[in-house]
Motif scaffolding. Structure first.
Motif, mmCIF file in Angstrom:
data_model
loop_
_atom_site.group_PDB
_atom_site.id
_atom_site.type_symbol
_atom_site.label_atom_id
_atom_site.label_comp_id
_atom_site.label_asym_id
_atom_site.label_seq_id
_atom_site.Cartn_x
_atom_site.Cartn_y
_atom_site.Cartn_z
ATOM 1 N N GLY A 1 19.563 21.453 5.005
ATOM 2 C CA GLY A 1 19.210 20.027 5.552
ATOM 3 C C GLY A 1 19.662 18.958 4.845
ATOM 4 N N MET A 2 20.281 18.053 5.215
ATOM 5 C CA MET A 2 20.575 16.770 4.673
ATOM 6 C C MET A 2 20.326 15.387 5.169
ATOM 7 S SD MET A 2 24.600 17.995 3.615
ATOM 8 C CE MET A 2 24.996 18.411 5.198
ATOM 9 N N TRP A 3 20.116 14.504 4.451
ATOM 10 C CA TRP A 3 19.841 13.103 4.976
ATOM 11 C C TRP A 3 20.338 11.991 4.179
ATOM 12 C CZ3 TRP A 3 17.192 12.409 9.446
ATOM 13 C CH2 TRP A 3 16.555 11.184 9.756
ATOM 14 N N LEU A 4 20.918 10.965 4.753
ATOM 15 C CA LEU A 4 21.180 9.678 4.356
ATOM 16 C C LEU A 4 19.996 8.681 4.137
ATOM 17 C CD1 LEU A 4 24.870 9.552 5.790
ATOM 18 C CD2 LEU A 4 24.380 9.562 3.319
ATOM 19 N N THR A 5 20.023 8.047 2.981
ATOM 20 C CA THR A 5 18.948 6.964 2.741
ATOM 21 C C THR A 5 19.397 5.766 3.361
ATOM 22 O OG1 THR A 5 19.763 6.518 0.694
ATOM 23 C CG2 THR A 5 18.152 8.203 0.774
ATOM 24 N N PRO A 6 18.547 4.936 3.552
ATOM 25 C CA PRO A 6 18.953 3.489 3.993
ATOM 26 C C PRO A 6 20.134 2.821 3.491
ATOM 27 C CG PRO A 6 16.629 3.671 3.935
ATOM 28 C CD PRO A 6 16.915 4.901 3.546
ATOM 29 N N GLY A 7 21.064 2.326 4.138
ATOM 30 C CA GLY A 7 22.119 1.903 3.584
ATOM 31 C C GLY A 7 23.430 2.887 2.936
ATOM 32 N N LEU B 1 10.402 9.320 9.496
ATOM 33 C CA LEU B 1 9.198 8.745 10.137
ATOM 34 C C LEU B 1 9.357 7.562 10.917
ATOM 35 C CD1 LEU B 1 6.461 9.499 7.724
ATOM 36 C CD2 LEU B 1 6.858 10.553 9.683
ATOM 37 N N VAL B 2 10.845 7.030 10.895
ATOM 38 C CA VAL B 2 11.283 5.893 11.828
ATOM 39 C C VAL B 2 10.410 4.463 11.276
ATOM 40 C CG1 VAL B 2 11.754 5.228 14.040
ATOM 41 C CG2 VAL B 2 11.535 7.397 13.676
ATOM 42 N N ASP B 3 10.204 4.410 9.955
ATOM 43 C CA ASP B 3 9.661 3.380 9.573
ATOM 44 C C ASP B 3 10.557 2.460 8.479
ATOM 45 O OD1 ASP B 3 9.470 4.972 7.344
ATOM 46 O OD2 ASP B 3 7.295 4.964 7.086
ATOM 47 N N GLY B 4 11.810 3.088 8.357
ATOM 48 C CA GLY B 4 12.708 2.551 7.503
ATOM 49 C C GLY B 4 12.566 2.939 6.114
ATOM 50 N N GLU C 1 12.197 6.842 0.487
ATOM 51 C CA GLU C 1 13.480 6.631 0.330
ATOM 52 C C GLU C 1 14.010 5.530 -0.607
ATOM 53 O OE1 GLU C 1 15.588 7.692 4.265
ATOM 54 O OE2 GLU C 1 13.619 6.990 4.811
ATOM 55 N N GLU C 2 12.939 4.701 -0.843
ATOM 56 C CA GLU C 2 13.173 3.661 -1.902
ATOM 57 C C GLU C 2 13.000 4.185 -3.296
ATOM 58 O OE1 GLU C 2 11.685 -0.175 -1.063
ATOM 59 O OE2 GLU C 2 12.479 -0.215 0.983
ATOM 60 N N SER C 3 11.852 4.494 -3.512
ATOM 61 C CA SER C 3 11.472 4.977 -4.913
ATOM 62 C C SER C 3 11.941 6.364 -5.271
ATOM 63 C CB SER C 3 9.776 5.120 -5.100
ATOM 64 O OG SER C 3 9.401 5.948 -4.092
ATOM 65 N N LEU C 4 12.201 7.236 -4.030
ATOM 66 C CA LEU C 4 12.847 8.510 -4.376
ATOM 67 C C LEU C 4 11.811 9.344 -4.909
ATOM 68 C CD1 LEU C 4 16.310 7.882 -5.236
ATOM 69 C CD2 LEU C 4 15.471 8.383 -3.112
#
Length: 346
Positions: free
Chosen positions: A204-210, A250-253, A271-274
């Motif tokens: 699986g893959m996931w793009l972080t915000p932006g 989790l749809v919280d950005g 997704e910000e601090s990784l």
């Protein structure tokens, strides 16, 4: 999963699973089993090892029906207008369209070769399937109303698995399980832009915000690779459970979940601090695909190795109910779900 193991599994399932070549036969079986299905609202679960859908009533959480499909239904995806849910039958080489609320069959599209994973680009111009057995990416033009026409069959080895699309619909990322790579494919030209090594058995893959980073789950290891995809380099690894496999927002950005099929845990990643910031444990074997309810309270999970699905209370992070389904439950979907924040779709 290694190539030989996959082929042995496919052969075993092919011998045991029944093939239903048209919607009339499936519809007849369904009508006999569930005369009131049209009024239901169901959780739809793909049983890859039995060539069936299990239908779970979203109110009572009880199994209310079983629908035959083609061989090895692994993944599903809603049409852009949400009028249908597409079930990809990888060994039968076809697509089954069902009602996304009830699971009732609508129609079939034949001669779609080895559709393992599937998805629409965000602009809905492209429909893409991975051919896990055939080492190929098939790219289709989407004309609306479920109409697809082949644009190109692109050789892509080895064992292309999961997909993620950029928001502008120009690039689709593909994980290659055997070669341990991800590939970036330009959709307008249907050409491979680049490949890069990321680790053992990426899934699986996931793009972080932006779209800053691409997260990649390593099913052959115990981490998520953080990829600076614009520069084709790994900037970090995030330790999670063994056999990191699939993602769900989790749809919280800010947070995304990743399932680990061997350690039987679901990790929460910031997704910000990784960083990994939490974990859901006490699960049955093989947590795989996940769906979140519209109110974000309940997380539904397929347990690939346990013939069950589970319901997790996201307030307590505890598994509160398990429901028996068919063999090797994989994809899961229900109509009243939370939206998906990342451009890689359902």
């Amino acid at each position: 999963m290694r190539t030989n193991e996959f082929r042995r599994t496919a052969a075993r399932f092919a011998k045991k699973a029944a093939v239903f070549a048209g919607s009339a036969l499936v519809g007849a079986a369904l009508t006999t089993a569930m005369p009131s299905l049209a009024h239901a609202n169901n959780i739809i679960v793909l049983n890859s090892g039995e060539a069936t859908l299990s239908l779970i009533d979203d109110k009572t959480h009880e199994l209310v029906g079983t629908v035959p499909t083609g061989k090895e239904p692994h993944h599903l995806f809603p049409t852009p207008d949400n009028s249908s849910l597409i079930v990809a039958n990888s060994v039968s080489n076809n697509l089954l369209f069902v009602d996304p609320k009830t699971g009732k069959p609508q129609r079939w599209i034949e001669n779609i070769e080895d559709p393992y994973q599937l998805g629409f680009s965000p602009d809905n111009k492209w429909f893409v399937t991975t051919g896990l057995r055939l080492d190929r990416l098939d790219i289709y033009h989407y004309g609306g109303a479920g109409n697809i026409t082949l644009a190109r069959r692109l050789p892509l080895s080895a064992m292309p698995s999961h997909l993620a699309f950029t928001k502008d619909s120009n690039i689709v990322f593909v994980s290659l399980q055997v070669s341990g790579e991800i590939a970036a494919v330009d959709l307008p030209t249907q050409k491979v832009l680049w490949k890069m090594k990321v680790g053992p058995a990426p899934a699986g893959m996931w793009l972080t915000p932006g779209e800053k980073y691409l997260l990649v789950g390593m099913t052959g290891a115990d981490y998520v690779a953080v990829v600076d995809w614009r520069n084709q380099k790994i900037v970090k690894t995030i330790q999670v459970g063994k056999a990191a496999h699939n993602f769900r927002s989790l749809v919280d950005g800010r947070h995304v979940l990743v399932s680990s099929r061997v350690s039987n845990v679901i990790s929460i990643i910031d997704e910000e601090s990784l960083e990994k910031v939490g974990e859901i444990n006490g699960l049955m074997p093989g947590p795989d695909d996940m769906e979140l309810s519209a109110d974000k309270r309940w997380l539904w999970v397929t347990f690939r190795f346990a013939k069950h699905i589970g319901l997790i209370d996201m307030q307590t992070k505890k598994l509160v109910k398990t429901i028996p389904v068919g063999r090797s439950p994989h994809g899961i979907y229900f109509y009243d779900r939370a939206p998906v924040m990342s451009p890689n779709g359902a």
